[in-house]
Design an enzyme around this catalytic site. Structure first.
Site, short mmCIF file in Angstrom:
data_model
loop_
_atom_site.label_atom_id
_atom_site.label_comp_id
_atom_site.label_asym_id
_atom_site.label_seq_id
_atom_site.Cartn_x
_atom_site.Cartn_y
_atom_site.Cartn_z
N GLY A 142 -2.65 6.48 10.07
CA GLY A 142 -2.81 5.58 8.98
C GLY A 142 -2.07 4.48 9.32
O GLY A 142 -0.86 4.36 9.78
N ALA A 160 0.96 5.99 -7.18
CA ALA A 160 -0.09 5.09 -7.94
C ALA A 160 0.37 4.60 -9.30
O ALA A 160 -0.21 3.48 -9.75
CB ALA A 160 -1.40 5.93 -7.79
N LYS A 181 -7.91 3.27 5.29
CA LYS A 181 -6.25 2.89 5.89
C LYS A 181 -6.12 3.96 6.80
O LYS A 181 -4.74 3.93 7.37
CB LYS A 181 -5.31 2.54 4.68
CG LYS A 181 -5.69 1.50 4.03
CD LYS A 181 -4.59 1.16 2.62
CE LYS A 181 -5.10 0.01 1.79
NZ LYS A 181 -4.12 0.02 0.72
N THR A 239 0.88 -1.21 0.01
CA THR A 239 0.08 0.05 -0.17
C THR A 239 0.84 1.29 -0.06
O THR A 239 2.20 1.19 0.03
CB THR A 239 -1.07 -0.07 1.41
OG1 THR A 239 -1.88 1.10 0.92
CG2 THR A 239 -0.02 0.19 2.51
N CYS A 264 3.85 2.18 -8.23
CA CYS A 264 3.71 1.19 -7.18
C CYS A 264 2.60 0.06 -7.90
O CYS A 264 1.37 0.46 -7.83
CB CYS A 264 3.75 1.23 -6.04
SG CYS A 264 3.43 0.04 -4.89
N SER A 309 4.60 -0.08 0.54
CA SER A 309 5.27 -0.72 -0.84
C SER A 309 5.49 0.74 -1.66
O SER A 309 6.76 0.71 -2.34
CB SER A 309 4.82 -1.64 -1.53
OG SER A 309 3.38 -1.42 -1.76
#
Length: 225
Positions: A78, A189, A67, A35, A192, A157
């Protein structure tokens, strides 16, 4: 020919072994920290932003998992890691905040101590960002409570991509904390595979609390007069 057949058999077994190890690593990555969560503090604003993707192996399970969440009065957090583990840690942190109201630093240190030493808690796999209007910390199961000098934390990640992008953008004139957070998360985004662009955002504003306190003081003084 027998030696050739034996060689092929050994090679086949070795390939199966490698594939299994790769699958284990893939599942571990996707279930634990697959994430991106980013925390940014600039001027008086604090922004906590996370993506919503949940991945298991090569399959995307869900697009809109929450999250980030509010903890107590004026505290946001978070997580990257196992959802069940993170919610257990959220509950423990809320207890520490209640025990030490207005002392986020102490509450985070106490949680980190328990997380590292408690026989049950130390098995939990997650990393957390916790912030109030004055501080922002990264907490890990190793007992670390880290406060960044530049006001930026990236975990998960895609955290390193979001962190690098934020560092590049933080000094750009005209960009506030929200602008930086959104641009940095867009970059994460698009880089990853475990991160999507379904963002959830929580914010804090220390100026707002100052104005609120000032207004309350003015009202109280007016009553006294």
């Amino acid at each position: 020919s027998s030696s050739s057949s034996s060689s092929l058999q050994i090679k086949s077994m070795w390939c199966i072994h490698l594939n299994r190890n790769q699958q284990k690593r893939s599942i571990k990555t996707s279930s634990s920290h697959a994430t991106t969560v980013l925390g940014i503090r600039k001027d008086s604003k604090t922004v906590l932003i996370a993506d919503g993707q949940v991945t298991m192996g090569s399959e995307i399970i869900k697009h809109n998992v929450i999250k980030v969440r509010k903890l107590g009065d004026g505290v946001i957090s978070g997580f990257a890691g196992s959802t069940a583990d993170a919610f257990t840690l959220f509950e423990r942190l809320e207890q520490k905040i209640e025990e030490h109201p207005g002392q986020l630093t102490r509450a985070c240190v106490e949680l980190a101590k328990n997380w590292r030493t408690d026989k049950y808690l130390r098995k939990l796999e997650a990393t957390m960002i916790v912030a109030d209007k004055h501080h922002m910390f990264q907490i890990t199961g190793n007992g670390d409570v880290l406060e960044p000098s530049n006001g930026i934390i990236g975990i998960g990640s895609g955290g390193s991509y979001a962190l690098a992008a934020s560092k590049a953008l933080v000094d750009v004139e005209g960009l506030n904390a929200m602008d930086i957070a959104k641009k940095a998360m867009d970059i994460a985004a698009n880089t990853c595979v475990y991160t999507n662009n379904k963002f959830q955002i929580l914010t804090l504003d220390s100026d707002a609390s100052t104005e609120e306190e000032k207004g309350k003081k003015d009202v109280d003084e007016g009553r006294e007069g």
